[in-house]
Design a protein around this motif. Sequence first.
Motif, PDB file in Angstrom:
ATOM      1  N   LEU A   1       0.917  -1.340   0.104  1.00 38.43           N
ATOM      2  CA  LEU A   1       0.005   0.068  -0.031  1.00 38.43           C
ATOM      3  C   LEU A   1       0.759   1.311  -0.003  1.00 38.43           C
ATOM      4  N   HIS A   2       0.345   2.310  -0.577  1.00 37.38           N
ATOM      5  CA  HIS A   2       1.185   3.362  -0.643  1.00 37.38           C
ATOM      6  C   HIS A   2       0.140   4.528  -0.246  1.00 37.38           C
ATOM      7  N   PRO A   3       0.633   5.493   0.605  1.00 37.58           N
ATOM      8  CA  PRO A   3      -0.195   6.632   0.844  1.00 37.58           C
ATOM      9  C   PRO A   3      -0.434   7.573  -0.531  1.00 37.58           C
ATOM     10  N   ALA A   4      -1.704   8.162  -0.593  1.00 38.57           N
ATOM     11  CA  ALA A   4      -1.971   8.692  -1.892  1.00 38.57           C
ATOM     12  C   ALA A   4      -1.236  10.174  -1.855  1.00 38.57           C
ATOM     13  N   ASP A   5      -0.918  10.733  -0.976  1.00 39.24           N
ATOM     14  CA  ASP A   5      -0.239  11.934  -0.680  1.00 39.24           C
ATOM     15  C   ASP A   5       0.679  11.961   0.481  1.00 39.24           C
ATOM     16  N   ASP A   6       1.446  13.240   0.842  1.00 40.22           N
ATOM     17  CA  ASP A   6       2.353  13.310   1.715  1.00 40.22           C
ATOM     18  C   ASP A   6       1.779  13.587   3.095  1.00 40.22           C
ATOM     19  N   THR A   7       0.450  13.632   3.239  1.00 36.82           N
ATOM     20  CA  THR A   7      -0.329  14.321   4.507  1.00 36.82           C
ATOM     21  C   THR A   7      -0.098  13.125   5.558  1.00 36.82           C
ATOM     22  N   ALA A   8      -0.061  13.559   6.676  1.00 38.56           N
ATOM     23  CA  ALA A   8       0.068  12.650   7.704  1.00 38.56           C
ATOM     24  C   ALA A   8      -1.502  11.718   7.941  1.00 38.56           C
ATOM     25  N   ALA A   9      -2.410  12.282   7.352  1.00 42.27           N
ATOM     26  CA  ALA A   9      -3.670  11.600   7.519  1.00 42.27           C
ATOM     27  C   ALA A   9      -3.645  10.359   6.294  1.00 42.27           C
ATOM     28  N   ALA A  10      -3.098  10.716   5.347  1.00 36.17           N
ATOM     29  CA  ALA A  10      -2.950   9.347   4.302  1.00 36.17           C
ATOM     30  C   ALA A  10      -1.746   8.477   4.763  1.00 36.17           C
ATOM     31  N   ALA A  11      -0.975   8.837   5.589  1.00 35.26           N
ATOM     32  CA  ALA A  11       0.019   7.792   6.009  1.00 35.26           C
ATOM     33  C   ALA A  11      -0.528   6.954   7.080  1.00 35.26           C
TER      34      ALA A  11
ATOM     35  N   THR B   1      -2.823   4.756   5.634  1.00 36.54           N
ATOM     36  CA  THR B   1      -2.176   3.612   4.876  1.00 36.54           C
ATOM     37  C   THR B   1      -1.485   2.592   5.921  1.00 36.54           C
ATOM     38  N   ALA B   2      -1.352   3.264   7.029  1.00 35.48           N
ATOM     39  CA  ALA B   2      -0.918   2.387   8.291  1.00 35.48           C
ATOM     40  C   ALA B   2      -1.835   1.177   8.790  1.00 35.48           C
ATOM     41  N   ALA B   3      -3.042   2.034   9.158  1.00 30.38           N
ATOM     42  CA  ALA B   3      -4.173   1.094   9.645  1.00 30.38           C
ATOM     43  C   ALA B   3      -4.712   0.117   8.699  1.00 30.38           C
ATOM     44  N   LEU B   4      -4.662   0.281   7.239  1.00 28.59           N
ATOM     45  CA  LEU B   4      -5.122  -0.595   6.167  1.00 28.59           C
ATOM     46  C   LEU B   4      -4.140  -1.613   6.297  1.00 28.59           C
TER      47      LEU B   4
ATOM     48  N   THR C   1      -6.039   7.128   0.358  1.00 29.90           N
ATOM     49  CA  THR C   1      -6.369   8.366   0.517  1.00 29.90           C
ATOM     50  C   THR C   1      -6.373   8.702   1.965  1.00 29.90           C
ATOM     51  N   PRO C   2      -6.215   9.947   2.517  1.00 28.57           N
ATOM     52  CA  PRO C   2      -6.444  10.436   3.757  1.00 28.57           C
ATOM     53  C   PRO C   2      -7.900   9.573   4.541  1.00 28.57           C
ATOM     54  N   GLN C   3      -8.454   9.542   3.668  1.00 32.56           N
ATOM     55  CA  GLN C   3     -10.333   8.745   4.102  1.00 32.56           C
ATOM     56  C   GLN C   3     -10.103   7.507   4.240  1.00 32.56           C
ATOM     57  N   GLY C   4      -8.968   6.762   3.652  1.00 33.39           N
ATOM     58  CA  GLY C   4      -9.091   5.299   3.584  1.00 33.39           C
ATOM     59  C   GLY C   4      -9.451   4.619   2.524  1.00 33.39           C
ATOM     60  N   THR C   5      -9.664   5.445   1.449  1.00 33.88           N
ATOM     61  CA  THR C   5     -10.270   5.013  -0.121  1.00 33.88           C
ATOM     62  C   THR C   5      -8.980   4.502  -0.776  1.00 33.88           C
ATOM     63  N   LEU C   6      -9.343   3.503  -1.460  1.00 35.50           N
ATOM     64  CA  LEU C   6      -8.107   3.017  -2.363  1.00 35.50           C
ATOM     65  C   LEU C   6      -8.384   3.624  -3.858  1.00 35.50           C
ATOM     66  N   ILE C   7      -7.089   4.082  -4.312  1.00 36.95           N
ATOM     67  CA  ILE C   7      -7.286   4.624  -5.780  1.00 36.95           C
ATOM     68  C   ILE C   7      -6.030   3.885  -6.356  1.00 36.95           C
TER      69      ILE C   7
END
Length: 116
Positions: free
Chosen positions: A2-12, A15-18, A53-59
């Motif tokens: 899995l990769h964070p969709a952007d550089d925000t802490a929320a995306a990280a 990603t870590a939770a998933l 994504t920060p919302q946990g959506t997969l793209i």
Amino acid sequence: MLHPADDTAAAAAATAALDAAVWGSWLALARMPRYENAFDMYGFSYYYTPAVTPQGTLIPYPSGQPVGPQGYVAWPDGLGQVLGRLRAERDGARHRSVTGSGTESCPRVSPAARLR
């Protein structure tokens, strides 16, 4: 992988939770002394590498690449990442088996690239 969709802490964090749910669900069991020899083989299917994504959506990942009819990018480098992670997580495991790969149906990925 899995990769964070952007550089925000929320995306990280998303990603870590998933990642904890996907990888941690079976690794926690496989690491337990009681079960460390219970698995003869680790098999997996690899079809794509999503971004989270920060919302946990997969793209689709990597961004900017053509998305196939199943909604993901055929990216053979992701298979290498998964194999590397499996080796790092379960080094010494007896056998690993790729039971499926989404790169076979991608005409822009050569057979040689699939085997890298």
